[in-house]
Design an enzyme around this catalytic site. Structure first.
Site, mmCIF file in Angstrom:
data_model
loop_
_atom_site.group_PDB
_atom_site.id
_atom_site.type_symbol
_atom_site.label_atom_id
_atom_site.label_comp_id
_atom_site.label_asym_id
_atom_site.label_seq_id
_atom_site.Cartn_x
_atom_site.Cartn_y
_atom_site.Cartn_z
ATOM 1 N N HIS A 134 -5.492 -0.371 -3.237
ATOM 2 C CA HIS A 134 -4.829 0.744 -4.078
ATOM 3 C C HIS A 134 -3.527 0.860 -3.780
ATOM 4 O O HIS A 134 -2.611 1.180 -4.543
ATOM 5 C CB HIS A 134 -5.802 2.046 -3.674
ATOM 6 C CG HIS A 134 -5.556 3.163 -4.395
ATOM 7 N ND1 HIS A 134 -6.439 4.169 -4.505
ATOM 8 C CD2 HIS A 134 -4.461 3.547 -5.147
ATOM 9 C CE1 HIS A 134 -6.019 5.028 -5.232
ATOM 10 N NE2 HIS A 134 -4.643 4.981 -5.506
ATOM 11 N N HIS A 145 1.866 3.130 -5.062
ATOM 12 C CA HIS A 145 0.840 1.682 -5.283
ATOM 13 C C HIS A 145 1.942 0.659 -5.120
ATOM 14 O O HIS A 145 1.541 -0.558 -5.541
ATOM 15 C CB HIS A 145 0.551 1.741 -6.866
ATOM 16 C CG HIS A 145 -0.393 2.545 -7.285
ATOM 17 N ND1 HIS A 145 -0.649 2.863 -8.665
ATOM 18 C CD2 HIS A 145 -1.220 3.664 -6.480
ATOM 19 C CE1 HIS A 145 -1.341 3.891 -8.653
ATOM 20 N NE2 HIS A 145 -1.656 4.392 -7.557
ATOM 21 N N HIS A 155 2.207 9.206 -2.163
ATOM 22 C CA HIS A 155 1.381 8.530 -2.482
ATOM 23 C C HIS A 155 1.797 7.444 -3.570
ATOM 24 O O HIS A 155 2.215 7.731 -4.594
ATOM 25 C CB HIS A 155 0.038 8.853 -3.195
ATOM 26 C CG HIS A 155 -0.897 8.056 -3.553
ATOM 27 N ND1 HIS A 155 -1.599 7.160 -3.052
ATOM 28 C CD2 HIS A 155 -1.462 7.918 -4.760
ATOM 29 C CE1 HIS A 155 -2.275 6.461 -3.572
ATOM 30 N NE2 HIS A 155 -2.379 6.800 -4.884
ATOM 31 N N GLU A 175 -5.498 12.725 -7.846
ATOM 32 C CA GLU A 175 -5.553 12.360 -6.503
ATOM 33 C C GLU A 175 -4.725 13.334 -5.754
ATOM 34 O O GLU A 175 -4.436 13.244 -4.659
ATOM 35 C CB GLU A 175 -4.999 11.202 -6.357
ATOM 36 C CG GLU A 175 -5.976 10.089 -6.949
ATOM 37 C CD GLU A 175 -5.665 8.656 -6.296
ATOM 38 O OE1 GLU A 175 -6.585 8.127 -5.528
ATOM 39 O OE2 GLU A 175 -4.548 8.175 -6.700
#
Lengths: 277, 277, 277, 277
Positions: free
Chosen positions: D206, D138, D136, D117
């Site tokens: 996500h 979760h 990024h 990603e």
């Protein structure tokens, strides 16, 4: 309140020197000219030790995180209080402590930046002769009680110090749109007014201020206020809002009986854990 | 109950001496004159070890914090029990343990202050011959079940010892407005009455008392009562209040089968972690 | 299924000896006479290492506590599986592992008591040739989904292995009032039937069973099933029950793409932390 | 965007070598032929240090777990960014860092697999000249705000960077049924479009992406976004949905005043804890 510029004679055992340095960082409008408040002298080493421990204890309990602060009134003068320079609570050591007057002027900053919200502490010491320690925290469990219309009330005996409920200070009411910080005398004064004679006050969308007649009590109240908030939130969810709170008479009797013995038993434990690496 | 003042002969191996010292701190109305209860003798060292471990285990599990206590009936006498002096659970060592009679009189306090709520333990030992260990805690997850009308019931098999639901003792009902503490025989007796033959009882706005036939079982029940409460709270929120609890027959079969083998498997683990620094 | 009594020749490097000892503790009805299942031989040392690590990893993540267990099918035989003796997960070492046949008979218990619920594992290995590892846990976040009518569904991509929703095994339906334990072949078989071809199944008022084609995958699924449950509970509270779950096609695509690369990235981290004291 | 293949001369002090190795693992459709992007040279060692610390800090705060990543734009080139190879955040060291161009091509992977990603980061650096760091994650507390229709809004002053509310990127809207990963340029571009000029964007089912003008600010925002979400969830439950959020003017004034002084005070603490074993 005028600052005094007496040339007090201090022995070498003074904890804080009398060099004429201004606090750098935020200079408030209340600072009139070149004020060099005189030191009240060396603070009691036991008080210094407890104050430094308080920062660490409250961080270990997650009442404070990288932000927030604790102060103590100086044992030698009602017009002086001591708190750390602008620093994360867990990192505070005795060398970080600065003495202030009640206008928030540093006695001897030595280049160390003060917390911009020292006025929370200053104005409470001014308004409340009984208060000897102040905690300002952003404890997450308390925020909901400042941003909803639900009053924070004592669900268990460890939170008797709340009394009936915790008042909420909303800076927007008096000062309109701001950066939310109590960063001058006027804002500190407004917060102290909301606090009144109580033990704590919520700050809408910001956090809380908790006061006490000693550092252990202010710290104990901060920890149990957090625990009470979390517990009340669960009780309200469980009971559909219908909760039996401490009766004001019960709360009063607990306070009269010594309010959990001033948290002595817990303070001993907390201090021992604070000194571990 | 009258205390006895027999001059028992004790060997040097006695864990507790027989010096005639009264417990300082709260002296209750039930203390008649200068009572010096005789010691039952040295307690089993394994029991002492388990009792000290219990304090630490329950603190590590956050069932106890700076407050709360654990006791064990003396292995040599049904009329004696052992608990720490007034101290935060995590700090308890064998030297802090004090032997008491069922009126809450210390055998040999040696200047150490007892817990003011030792009467919780004393009166339960008096009422319940089957009980060998007692825990008093302020565990936050349990408070909501004492301050709302929602009964605490077993949602999973590890909480079978609850039976149908946990009774709630509200000190206000019998004693009106108090400082909430079970700090004398009368209040202890009222709490023991609410407990009846059960394994635990909530104390409204205060905490819980949990009992067992051994220290590991009282400790296991305290830990799983907390877990059950947190889980029931979540289940009720999720299911809109509609939850399938253990059927009383299921609960009974689990108890008959040995109630999680007396928490043996977990006790071994908990004790090993309690001894780490 | 009949056990075999072949006298296999084993080298000294066998991890498990072939001494003919029975597992003490719970002897099930499926044990016919004096069965001494033969060992499949030494298990792959890497598998042993991963299995021991799995117990610790799941305890560190609070998926397991003092109870619960993990097993692996033997790499040399589809009719054998390996799990610890009855012991708290955090304490498991290679010497605690026992080899079992699919009737739950220990190959060589050497006086060590097996878990009474080894039949959960045995019957799943019997029913599912694809399963190489099984976890049985009492994870609290999952209990609400077994005791309410709310299905546990994937709210985020890390829980794609759930598929549509997690089935619930209620022992009461087939066996009436029991002690809730899956402690024999018949109960194990019923649970395996509820599990069907899925990756996990809830056990009402008890816990969960999670399966996988390897130890890292079974462990990864156990950890993310817990996280998904906590997250779904919050999402349902926030959204008044109206939540967007993973579409079954999304879930399938994630599985087809390798299901989080078999949790490799996390497994490396988890194993490294499991080996610290 | 074309990659450049200039043969830049680099001194031995280059942090990353110029050996022409492609990133193994996921090769995206945007890789045209054998591209060997040139390195921008050695990155500032202070930046490298902060980037490695950021991975650890966010893992310690449980914003990241075994998954998720942080990157920084290269100080020498707007067309290069630096992030770890595919590895659990807590394990990242300087040797794991890889330099990428804005197409997600590694300058010198040396056999190390990149995060699939990385396109989340690449496309944001392309779209936003002001962004110097990207996270990024979760983080579980954020998922509910992406899977319900409840907007994530600032409940307290530490989350002023949210502005009005956090936009939600739902990959299904543009790409239909996928494996949910932003694993190519087109998906990265769509996410960057949802982010627009904001500081963060949720990714339905996500996680989240958070950006900032420096590593400390991106990290501070990630930590306080998590805290804000947890707090908003509690406030909404308590207040029946009726919550007083920061007024947009208040949020703006806090941003104008320096947004918590760029989290300096906390960054110092976080970095010191990240370096402990």
């Amino acid at each position: 309140m005028q600052s005094h510029f007496a040339q007090a004679r201090f022995s070498r055992r003074n904890f804080l020197t009398t060099s004429a340095l201004f606090g750098v960082g935020t200079i408030t409008a209340s600072l009139r000219g070149s004020q060099q408040p005189a030191s009240a002298g060396a603070a009691d080493p036991a008080l210094i030790e407890d104050l430094v421990a308080a920062y660490r204890i409250l961080a270990q309990h997650e009442v404070l995180d990288g932000f927030g602060h604790v102060s103590s009134r100086h044992n030698r003068s009602a017009n002086r209080f001591i708190m750390s320079r602008s620093l994360a609570p867990e990192l505070v050591t005795p060398d970080d402590l600065i003495e202030f007057d009640l206008d928030g002027n540093a006695v001897d900053a030595r280049g160390r930046a003060p917390y911009s919200e020292r006025f929370i502490h200053a104005e409470i010491y001014r308004a409340r002769a009984d208060v000897k320690a102040v905690v300002h925290a952003h404890t997450p469990s308390l925020i909901p009680y400042g941003v909803t219309s639900v009053p924070l009330r004592p669900v268990f005996h460890m939170a008797s110090f709340i009394g009936d409920s915790v008042p909420v200070f909303d800076i927007r009411k008096t000062f309109g749109m701001t950066d939310m910080l109590v960063s001058d005398t006027a804002k500190g004064r407004a917060l102290a007014q909301t606090l009144g004679g109580k033990t704590c006050a919520l700050m809408r969308g910001h956090g809380v201020v908790v006061v006490g007649p000693s550092i252990p009590i202010a710290v104990g109240r901060s920890i149990y206020l957090d625990l009470n908030a979390r517990t009340q939130t669960q009780a309200m969810a469980l009971g559909g809002g219908k909760v039996t709170y401490l009766d004001p008479q019960e709360a009063q009797k607990i306070m009269d009986a010594g309010e959990n013995r001033g948290y002595e038993r817990a303070w001993e434990l907390w201090k021992s854990k604070a000194s571990r690496p």
